[in-house]
Design a protein around this motif. Structure first.
Motif: not given
Ligand code: ZN
Length: 214
Positions: A117-118, A121-122, A125, A139, A163
Motif C-alpha cells: 500500500d505504501e 501511495r508513493r 502519486g 501528497e 495503482p
C-alpha cells in the motif's frame, strides 16, 4: 581498511536509490548500478560495452555473461578499492553465484521492506510535466494549482504508475527476486530493513544494521 561491499535490494518505490546515494556519501564508496555500468561501458567503448550496446539497441535484455563481465570490469576500477554499493545487480540467482565465483564477498544485502500500500501511495502519486519536465507528488510535493505545473501545463501520470499497474509490477518483482532473496538469506547475508518513514529514519536503521557510525 577493509572493503565495504554492500548490495541494495528492494522493489521500485522502496527508496533504494535514495538510500544507496546516502551510503555512497557517508561511506565514500561508489554506488554501482546496472544501468550506469552499462552506459559507462558503452561510452568507453570497451569490447563488452559494445556487445551490450548491440542488445540494448535491439531492445533486448543484455545476457548474463555480458552483464557479469561488465560488473567485473567496473569493480576493478580504483574508486571501488574501498568498496561499493551494488544496485540492480545481481538480479538473478545465477548472477549472484557468478559474483561469488569472482571472489566478491558481500558483507550485507540490504533489503528495504515497504508495504504494498505504501509503495502504491508513493508511486501512483507521481505527476510529471510533459512541457518542462518538472516532477511533483500529489501528497508529498503537490503543485500549487491542482493538476497544473508552475509553467502552466497540465500534469500527467505515467501509465505504469497507476495503482493497478504498480501492484502488478510489484508482484512481478517479488516473483523474480524470490530465488535471490532465498540465496542471500540462506547465507546469512540478508538484512531486512524497515523502509517506511522518513529517509532519515531509514538511513539511521541501515547504519545501525551494518554497524557504521558517521
Ligand atoms: Zn511544467
Amino acid at each position: 581498511m577493509a572493503k565495504t561491499q554492500l548490495m541494495m535490494l528492494g522493489p521500485p518505490g522502496a527508496g533504494k536509490g535514495t538510500q544507496a546515494k546516502r551510503l555512497e556519501d557517508e561511506l565514500d564508496i561508489p554506488q554501482v548500478s546496472t544501468g550506469d555500468m552499462l552506459r559507462d561501458a558503452r561510452r568507453r567503448e570497451t569490447e563488452l560495452g559494445q556487445e551490450a550496446a548491440e542488445y540494448m539497441d535491439d531492445g533486448e535484455l543484455v545476457p548474463d555473461d555480458v552483464v557479469i563481465g561488465i560488473v567485473e570490469e567496473r569493480l576493478q576500477q580504483s574508486d571501488a578499492d574501498e568498496g561499493f554499493i551494488l544496485d540492480g545487480f545481481p538480479r538473478t540467482r545465477k548472477q549472484a553465484e557468478s559474483l561469488a565465483d569472482m571472489g566478491v564477498e558481500l558483507e550485507a544485502v540490504i533489503k528495504l521492506q515497504v508495504s504494498e500500500d505504501e509503495i502504491v501511495r508513493r508511486l501512483s502519486g507521481r505527476l510529471n510535466c510533459p512541457e518542462c519536465g518538472a516532477a511533483y507528488h500529489e501528497e508529498f510535493d503537490p503543485p500549487e494549482r491542482e493538476g497544473r505545473c508552475a509553467c502552466g501545463s497540465e500534469l500527467t501520470r505515467r501509465e505504469d504508475d497507476r495503482p493497478e499497474a504498480v501492484r502488478e509490477r510489484l508482484e512481478t518483482y517479488t516473483d523474480e527476486t524470490k530465488p535471490l532473496v532465498t540465496f542471500y538469506r540462506d547465507r546469512g547475508m540478508l538484512l531486512e530493513i524497515n523502509g517506511e518513514g522518513s529517509p532519515d529514519d531509514v538511513a539511521a536503521r541501515i547504519q545501525d544494521a551494518i554497524g557504521v557510525s558517521t
